[in-house]
Design an enzyme around this catalytic site. Structure first.
Site, PDB file in Angstrom:
ATOM      1  N   LYS A  63     -29.214  -5.115 -21.937  1.00  0.00           N
ATOM      2  CA  LYS A  63     -30.097  -4.669 -23.005  1.00  0.00           C
ATOM      3  C   LYS A  63     -31.217  -5.680 -23.171  1.00  0.00           C
ATOM      4  O   LYS A  63     -31.092  -6.837 -22.781  1.00  0.00           O
ATOM      5  CB  LYS A  63     -29.335  -4.488 -24.319  1.00  0.00           C
ATOM      6  CG  LYS A  63     -28.639  -5.730 -24.843  1.00  0.00           C
ATOM      7  CD  LYS A  63     -27.894  -5.410 -26.125  1.00  0.00           C
ATOM      8  CE  LYS A  63     -27.151  -6.624 -26.669  1.00  0.00           C
ATOM      9  NZ  LYS A  63     -26.455  -6.344 -27.933  1.00  0.00           N
TER      10      LYS A  63
ATOM     11  N   SER B  17     -22.122 -12.800 -33.774  1.00  0.00           N
ATOM     12  CA  SER B  17     -23.091 -13.167 -32.743  1.00  0.00           C
ATOM     13  C   SER B  17     -24.106 -14.160 -33.279  1.00  0.00           C
ATOM     14  O   SER B  17     -24.541 -14.062 -34.432  1.00  0.00           O
ATOM     15  CB  SER B  17     -23.848 -11.923 -32.266  1.00  0.00           C
ATOM     16  OG  SER B  17     -22.997 -11.034 -31.589  1.00  0.00           O
TER      17      SER B  17
ATOM     18  N   ARG C 109     -16.946  -1.596 -27.709  1.00  0.00           N
ATOM     19  CA  ARG C 109     -18.297  -1.456 -28.231  1.00  0.00           C
ATOM     20  C   ARG C 109     -18.816  -0.071 -27.835  1.00  0.00           C
ATOM     21  O   ARG C 109     -19.268   0.149 -26.716  1.00  0.00           O
ATOM     22  CB  ARG C 109     -19.219  -2.548 -27.677  1.00  0.00           C
ATOM     23  CG  ARG C 109     -20.615  -2.517 -28.295  1.00  0.00           C
ATOM     24  CD  ARG C 109     -21.389  -3.783 -27.982  1.00  0.00           C
ATOM     25  NE  ARG C 109     -21.780  -3.883 -26.598  1.00  0.00           N
ATOM     26  CZ  ARG C 109     -22.332  -4.974 -26.053  1.00  0.00           C
ATOM     27  NH1 ARG C 109     -22.501  -6.067 -26.784  1.00  0.00           N
ATOM     28  NH2 ARG C 109     -22.679  -4.990 -24.794  1.00  0.00           N
TER      29      ARG C 109
END
Length: 208
Positions: free
Chosen positions: A129, A100, A31
């Site tokens: 995050k 997700s 990622r």
């Protein structure tokens, strides 16, 4: 399908595929954020080379076009990515798909595209995050597993070595983390610890 491992590190640079793959991780997500296009392509090429060397199933986050061009095994998409990704092209290219989810409507949408796994998070609070969703808790994993049936379920968000086994027992097929691997003092040892912590945990009855 069956995922190749119960553990699923998420990493931000290709070198981690070498380090964690060499330690025994067999499912790793790359990622990468905010890299120039040429540097991004170089990272993907390097990650693919390390994955091939170590027998790792490599998952690329977001960049489905690069996955098609680079022969990547898997692409992971968030809900917003489903708005723009060419799912037909992804399927024609033979790339498997993870999605997700954080809420029931997102799960319905994910299942409608025939994913190869569904991720649920955050299971616990995460500092990585800002999340608009409250922590799901391990109980939600069992609920999600009943709903997804044979589709593999990945737990992510605030998961540590100490919590990994509980996620498997609750219904997850696989447990994922970022900082608990790449932020650990001994990342390779952390991989071995996660593998040991999840190896002998019987799956939840919801996973049958």
């Amino acid at each position: 399908m069956i995922l190749p491992s119960r553990i699923y590190p998420v990493v931000d640079r290709a070198v981690w595929v070498d380090r964690l793959g060499g330690a025994g991780a067999r499912l790793i997500q790359l990622r990468v954020k905010d890299l120039p296009a040429d540097d991004l392509r170089a990272e993907v090429r390097m990650a693919r080379a390390w994955a091939s060397r170590h027998g790792v199933c490599l998952v690329l986050n977001d960049y489905w076009q690069l996955a098609l061009d680079g022969g990547i095994d898997f692409i992971h998409l968030g809900q917003e990515d489903l708005d723009t990704a060419d799912l037909a092209a992804i399927r024609r290219g033979g790339i498997r798909l993870g999605v997700s989810t954080h809420a029931p409507d997102e799960l319905d949408r994910a299942l409608s595209v025939g994913p190869d796994y569904v991720a649920l998070g955050p299971v616990w609070p995460t500092k990585l995050k800002q999340m608009p969703w409250a922590p799901q808790g391990v109980e939600r994993l069992g609920e999600w597993k009943r709903l997804v049936g044979p589709v593999p379920l990945v737990a992510i968000g605030g998961i540590t070595l100490a919590r990994a086994g509980a996620c498997i027992a609750a219904g997850a097929d696989c447990v994922s983390a970022v900082s608990d691997f790449i932020g650990a003092p001994d990342p390779e040892g952390q991989v071995r610890g996660w593998l040991a912590a999840t190896a002998d945990v019987p799956p939840s009855p919801h996973a049958q």
